[in-house]
Design a protein around this motif. Structure first.
Motif, PDB file in Angstrom:
ATOM      1  N   GLU A 251      28.179  66.056  49.160  1.00 15.33           N
ATOM      2  CA  GLU A 251      28.734  64.970  48.339  1.00 15.33           C
ATOM      3  C   GLU A 251      29.733  65.525  47.324  1.00 15.33           C
ATOM      4  OE1 GLU A 251      25.650  62.515  46.715  1.00 15.33           O
ATOM      5  OE2 GLU A 251      24.890  61.920  48.680  1.00 15.33           O
ATOM      6  N   GLU A 252      30.546  66.460  47.789  1.00 13.65           N
ATOM      7  CA  GLU A 252      31.569  67.081  46.957  1.00 13.65           C
ATOM      8  C   GLU A 252      32.942  66.915  47.587  1.00 13.65           C
ATOM      9  OE1 GLU A 252      30.356  71.121  46.583  1.00 13.65           O
ATOM     10  OE2 GLU A 252      28.852  70.708  45.022  1.00 13.65           O
ATOM     11  N   PHE A 253      33.955  66.965  46.722  1.00 16.73           N
ATOM     12  CA  PHE A 253      35.346  66.878  47.172  1.00 16.73           C
ATOM     13  C   PHE A 253      35.906  68.288  47.303  1.00 16.73           C
ATOM     14  CE2 PHE A 253      34.412  62.863  45.239  1.00 16.73           C
ATOM     15  CZ  PHE A 253      35.130  61.936  45.976  1.00 16.73           C
ATOM     16  N   ARG A 254      36.719  68.499  48.342  1.00 19.46           N
ATOM     17  CA  ARG A 254      37.320  69.807  48.560  1.00 19.46           C
ATOM     18  C   ARG A 254      38.778  69.658  48.977  1.00 19.46           C
ATOM     19  NH1 ARG A 254      35.757  71.671  52.906  1.00 19.46           N
ATOM     20  NH2 ARG A 254      34.036  70.374  53.644  1.00 19.46           N
ATOM     21  N   VAL A 255      39.505  70.767  48.843  1.00 25.44           N
ATOM     22  CA  VAL A 255      40.868  70.872  49.355  1.00 25.44           C
ATOM     23  C   VAL A 255      40.828  71.733  50.606  1.00 25.44           C
ATOM     24  CG1 VAL A 255      43.173  71.770  48.914  1.00 25.44           C
ATOM     25  CG2 VAL A 255      41.959  70.580  47.104  1.00 25.44           C
ATOM     26  N   VAL A 256      41.464  71.264  51.666  1.00 29.26           N
ATOM     27  CA  VAL A 256      41.541  72.031  52.911  1.00 29.26           C
ATOM     28  C   VAL A 256      42.949  72.606  53.015  1.00 29.26           C
ATOM     29  CG1 VAL A 256      41.364  71.919  55.428  1.00 29.26           C
ATOM     30  CG2 VAL A 256      39.852  70.521  54.011  1.00 29.26           C
ATOM     31  N   PRO A 257      43.063  73.903  53.281  1.00 28.17           N
ATOM     32  CA  PRO A 257      44.406  74.518  53.309  1.00 28.17           C
ATOM     33  C   PRO A 257      45.293  73.935  54.406  1.00 28.17           C
ATOM     34  CG  PRO A 257      42.752  76.032  54.168  1.00 28.17           C
ATOM     35  CD  PRO A 257      42.002  74.885  53.561  1.00 28.17           C
ATOM     36  N   GLU A 258      46.553  73.774  54.067  1.00 30.94           N
ATOM     37  CA  GLU A 258      47.541  73.267  55.021  1.00 30.94           C
ATOM     38  C   GLU A 258      48.000  74.392  55.940  1.00 30.94           C
ATOM     39  OE1 GLU A 258      51.869  73.794  53.150  1.00 30.94           O
ATOM     40  OE2 GLU A 258      50.699  72.250  52.158  1.00 30.94           O
ATOM     41  N   PRO A 259      48.664  74.072  57.043  1.00 30.37           N
ATOM     42  CA  PRO A 259      49.179  75.132  57.925  1.00 30.37           C
ATOM     43  C   PRO A 259      50.195  76.008  57.193  1.00 30.37           C
ATOM     44  CG  PRO A 259      49.236  73.000  59.031  1.00 30.37           C
ATOM     45  CD  PRO A 259      48.898  72.730  57.592  1.00 30.37           C
ATOM     46  N   PRO A 260      50.168  77.308  57.421  1.00 25.88           N
ATOM     47  CA  PRO A 260      51.176  78.176  56.811  1.00 25.88           C
ATOM     48  C   PRO A 260      52.560  77.830  57.351  1.00 25.88           C
ATOM     49  CG  PRO A 260      49.903  79.370  58.462  1.00 25.88           C
ATOM     50  CD  PRO A 260      49.239  78.049  58.287  1.00 25.88           C
ATOM     51  N   ASP A 299      39.766  77.195  63.607  1.00 28.56           N
ATOM     52  CA  ASP A 299      38.576  77.651  62.877  1.00 28.56           C
ATOM     53  C   ASP A 299      38.556  76.917  61.543  1.00 28.56           C
ATOM     54  OD1 ASP A 299      36.379  78.960  61.950  1.00 28.56           O
ATOM     55  OD2 ASP A 299      37.245  80.974  61.975  1.00 28.56           O
ATOM     56  N   TYR A 300      37.659  75.941  61.414  1.00 31.24           N
ATOM     57  CA  TYR A 300      37.693  75.024  60.274  1.00 31.24           C
ATOM     58  C   TYR A 300      37.645  75.768  58.933  1.00 31.24           C
ATOM     59  CZ  TYR A 300      36.632  71.144  57.174  1.00 31.24           C
ATOM     60  OH  TYR A 300      36.681  70.234  56.152  1.00 31.24           O
ATOM     61  N   GLY A 301      38.572  75.385  58.065  1.00 34.93           N
ATOM     62  CA  GLY A 301      38.617  75.942  56.714  1.00 34.93           C
ATOM     63  C   GLY A 301      39.442  77.202  56.587  1.00 34.93           C
ATOM     64  N   ILE A 302      39.845  77.792  57.705  1.00 36.00           N
ATOM     65  CA  ILE A 302      40.630  79.039  57.680  1.00 36.00           C
ATOM     66  C   ILE A 302      42.108  78.700  57.849  1.00 36.00           C
ATOM     67  CG2 ILE A 302      40.951  81.312  58.692  1.00 36.00           C
ATOM     68  CD1 ILE A 302      38.199  80.843  57.406  1.00 36.00           C
ATOM     69  N   LYS A 303      42.885  78.978  56.826  1.00 29.98           N
ATOM     70  CA  LYS A 303      44.307  78.637  56.828  1.00 29.98           C
ATOM     71  C   LYS A 303      45.058  79.261  57.986  1.00 29.98           C
ATOM     72  CE  LYS A 303      48.337  78.777  53.693  1.00 29.98           C
ATOM     73  NZ  LYS A 303      48.437  77.378  53.300  1.00 29.98           N
ATOM     74  N   GLU A 304      44.719  80.524  58.293  1.00 31.41           N
ATOM     75  CA  GLU A 304      45.440  81.243  59.338  1.00 31.41           C
ATOM     76  C   GLU A 304      45.111  80.740  60.750  1.00 31.41           C
ATOM     77  OE1 GLU A 304      45.593  83.154  55.656  1.00 31.41           O
ATOM     78  OE2 GLU A 304      43.790  82.650  56.828  1.00 31.41           O
ATOM     79  N   SER A 305      44.083  79.896  60.872  1.00 29.46           N
ATOM     80  CA  SER A 305      43.698  79.421  62.208  1.00 29.46           C
ATOM     81  C   SER A 305      44.503  78.198  62.648  1.00 29.46           C
ATOM     82  CB  SER A 305      42.200  79.092  62.238  1.00 29.46           C
ATOM     83  OG  SER A 305      41.912  77.932  61.486  1.00 29.46           O
ATOM     84  N   TRP A 306      45.380  77.695  61.740  1.00 31.37           N
ATOM     85  CA  TRP A 306      46.249  76.585  62.140  1.00 31.37           C
ATOM     86  C   TRP A 306      47.199  77.059  63.239  1.00 31.37           C
ATOM     87  CZ3 TRP A 306      45.788  71.609  61.252  1.00 31.37           C
ATOM     88  CH2 TRP A 306      45.163  71.140  60.085  1.00 31.37           C
ATOM     89  N   SER A 307      47.338  76.230  64.255  1.00 27.65           N
ATOM     90  CA  SER A 307      48.221  76.573  65.375  1.00 27.65           C
ATOM     91  C   SER A 307      49.063  75.360  65.744  1.00 27.65           C
ATOM     92  CB  SER A 307      47.383  77.023  66.579  1.00 27.65           C
ATOM     93  OG  SER A 307      48.171  77.140  67.740  1.00 27.65           O
ATOM     94  N   LYS A 308      50.368  75.576  65.890  1.00 30.01           N
ATOM     95  CA  LYS A 308      51.235  74.483  66.334  1.00 30.01           C
ATOM     96  C   LYS A 308      51.024  74.313  67.840  1.00 30.01           C
ATOM     97  CE  LYS A 308      55.354  73.979  64.521  1.00 30.01           C
ATOM     98  NZ  LYS A 308      56.820  74.103  64.242  1.00 30.01           N
ATOM     99  N   GLU A 309      50.266  73.266  68.184  1.00 27.90           N
ATOM    100  CA  GLU A 309      49.826  73.079  69.566  1.00 27.90           C
ATOM    101  C   GLU A 309      50.934  72.512  70.460  1.00 27.90           C
ATOM    102  OE1 GLU A 309      46.320  73.751  71.917  1.00 27.90           O
ATOM    103  OE2 GLU A 309      46.953  74.310  69.896  1.00 27.90           O
ATOM    104  N   LEU A 310      51.749  71.628  69.892  1.00 28.42           N
ATOM    105  CA  LEU A 310      52.748  70.959  70.720  1.00 28.42           C
ATOM    106  C   LEU A 310      53.899  70.451  69.866  1.00 28.42           C
ATOM    107  CD1 LEU A 310      53.396  69.795  73.614  1.00 28.42           C
ATOM    108  CD2 LEU A 310      52.289  67.691  72.846  1.00 28.42           C
ATOM    109  N   VAL A 311      55.094  70.531  70.414  1.00 29.67           N
ATOM    110  CA  VAL A 311      56.282  69.944  69.795  1.00 29.67           C
ATOM    111  C   VAL A 311      56.904  68.993  70.809  1.00 29.67           C
ATOM    112  CG1 VAL A 311      58.553  70.341  68.794  1.00 29.67           C
ATOM    113  CG2 VAL A 311      56.704  71.949  68.322  1.00 29.67           C
ATOM    114  N   ILE A 312      57.004  67.727  70.430  1.00 26.64           N
ATOM    115  CA  ILE A 312      57.578  66.700  71.308  1.00 26.64           C
ATOM    116  C   ILE A 312      59.002  66.407  70.847  1.00 26.64           C
ATOM    117  CG2 ILE A 312      57.360  64.334  72.159  1.00 26.64           C
ATOM    118  CD1 ILE A 312      54.358  64.538  71.598  1.00 26.64           C
TER     119      ILE A 312
END
Length: 392
Positions: A251-260, A299-312
């Protein structure tokens, strides 16, 4: 006599077939069937009906039930809801892929808003009245009124979620309270600021006051509940990270890192959506009229795990950034189902570089669509102390 003996033997063999298959095996098979088929299976015999209605089966089926599209017409007085099986919608006639749910669901007011869906349960709201229902079973409960004891407190947005730790469903409601920030000593004019507050309700319990909160829900997305938290976007000048979430466990608020190297200009905040794809948090960025970018947080919560999956870059059309794209799911073929402007269902084929509009059979007006995992989770088991209602 011999003919009668053969007929008797056939009847005996026919009756013994179900007995030869253990009920555990039957339940394993049934739990993998689509919801439409399960309705027919309930009519086979009393044992199957009882097994499918059992809470243990509901939990097993929920763990395997795929995402569907739940549609509610916007400009109609009808209370009807329609469920579309997205696994087969693109390869069969829409009539076979859709399930018309009870058209006269016994909830007051036809103008109720779909809040969001979680684990097969649907939350709806009309002004100050909040409902939680299972549209598959036709069950619903009405929550007690939530009133915040503050001056000029106005309810804004509601959200619905599930706590994996306590196995409880919860509803959080946000309020905005106008607070005097300063008073001009000469003119005595007051300057106000908005102070977000929140209250939370555990299904089967009571409303609790969370007091002042750092963020309040804005920019609601199609489907953003993952890892026990509901996510949304909130762009502010004092923070580079713009993904917020509310954890229904803590029951807490958090900030999730955006993609680098995301590179999004904040003036285009209306042209980005957060969601869930392949079980991961995702971002769809359509701020450019020339392309749509889809990111996944592997990988949830890990900034470096963001991956650009697709570009349309093909098939977007002339409207460009005037359209709102919300990905629903990625099929095994690599094709992507998207809700466009909340009133059209389209499929993008990366190999052909084209969008194809899918027919929503029976819905002719504009609609509101939301991700929904159909289930047999009964509110009788979830909300034992609530005022329970059943739609005939």
């Amino acid at each position: 006599m011999m003919k009668q003996s053969i007929i008797s033997k056939k009847k005996k063999n026919k009756q013994s077939i179900p007995e030869q298959v253990p009920i555990q095996v039957i339940l394993e098979i049934l739990s993998r069937l689509p919801i439409k088929s399960l309705f027919h299976c309930q009519l086979v015999c009393k044992e199957w009906f009882s097994s499918i209605s059992d809470p243990h089966f509901a939990k097993l089926h929920l763990s395997r039930s795929p995402i569907s599209l739940l549609i509610k017409p916007i400009f109609r007085a009808s209370r009807q809801l329609r469920l579309y099986d997205l696994q087969i919608l693109h390869k069969t006639h829409p009539r076979e892929a859709h399930l018309k749910l009870t058209s006269e669901i016994n909830i007051p007011y036809a103008g109720q808003e779909i809040v969001n869906s979680c684990n097969g349960l649907l939350c709806l709201c009309h002004i100050s009245v909040i409902y939680v229902c299972n549209p598959i079973l036709g069950e619903y409960i009405t929550l007690p009124y939530a009133t915040y004891d503050g001056h000029y407190s106005v309810p804004t947005v509601t959200a619905f979620g599930f706590s994996l730790r306590t196995n409880q469903y919860k509803v959080i409601r946000f309020f905005i309270e106008r607070v005097v920030e300063s008073i001009n000593p000469i003119t005595e004019l007051k300057t106000y600021r908005d102070d977000p507050k929140a209250m939370i309700y555990t299904i089967g319990g009571l409303w609790r006051n969370l007091g002042s909160v750092p963020y309040y829900l804005t920019n609601r997305s199609f489907n953003s509940f993952v890892n026990g938290a509901l996510h949304w976007l909130n762009f502010t000048c004092d923070s580079p990270d713009f993904i917020r979430c509310f954890d229904f466990d803590s029951e807490e608020f958090r900030v999730v890192p955006e993609p680098p190297e995301f590179g999004l200009r904040k003036e285009f905040s209306d042209h980005i959506r957060v969601g869930v794809l392949r079980g991961s948090l995702s971002i769809c960025d359509f701020s450019s009229p020339l392309r749509i970018s889809i990111w996944l947080m592997k990988d949830y919560g890990i900034k470096e795990s963001w991956s650009k999956e697709l570009v349309i870059e093909d098939g977007i059309g002339k409207r460009g950034n005037f359209d709102c794209y919300e990905p629903i799911m990625i099929l095994k073929s690599g094709e992507i189902l998207m809700l466009v402007n909340k009133d059209a269902l389209k499929m993008y084929n990366p190999k052909l570089g084209k969008f194809k509009k899918l027919n929503t059979y029976g819905i002719k007006s504009e609609f509101y669509g939301t991700a929904h995992v159909p289930s047999f989770v009964s509110l009788r088991d979830v909300a034992k102390r609530e005022k329970f209602s059943f739609v005939c």
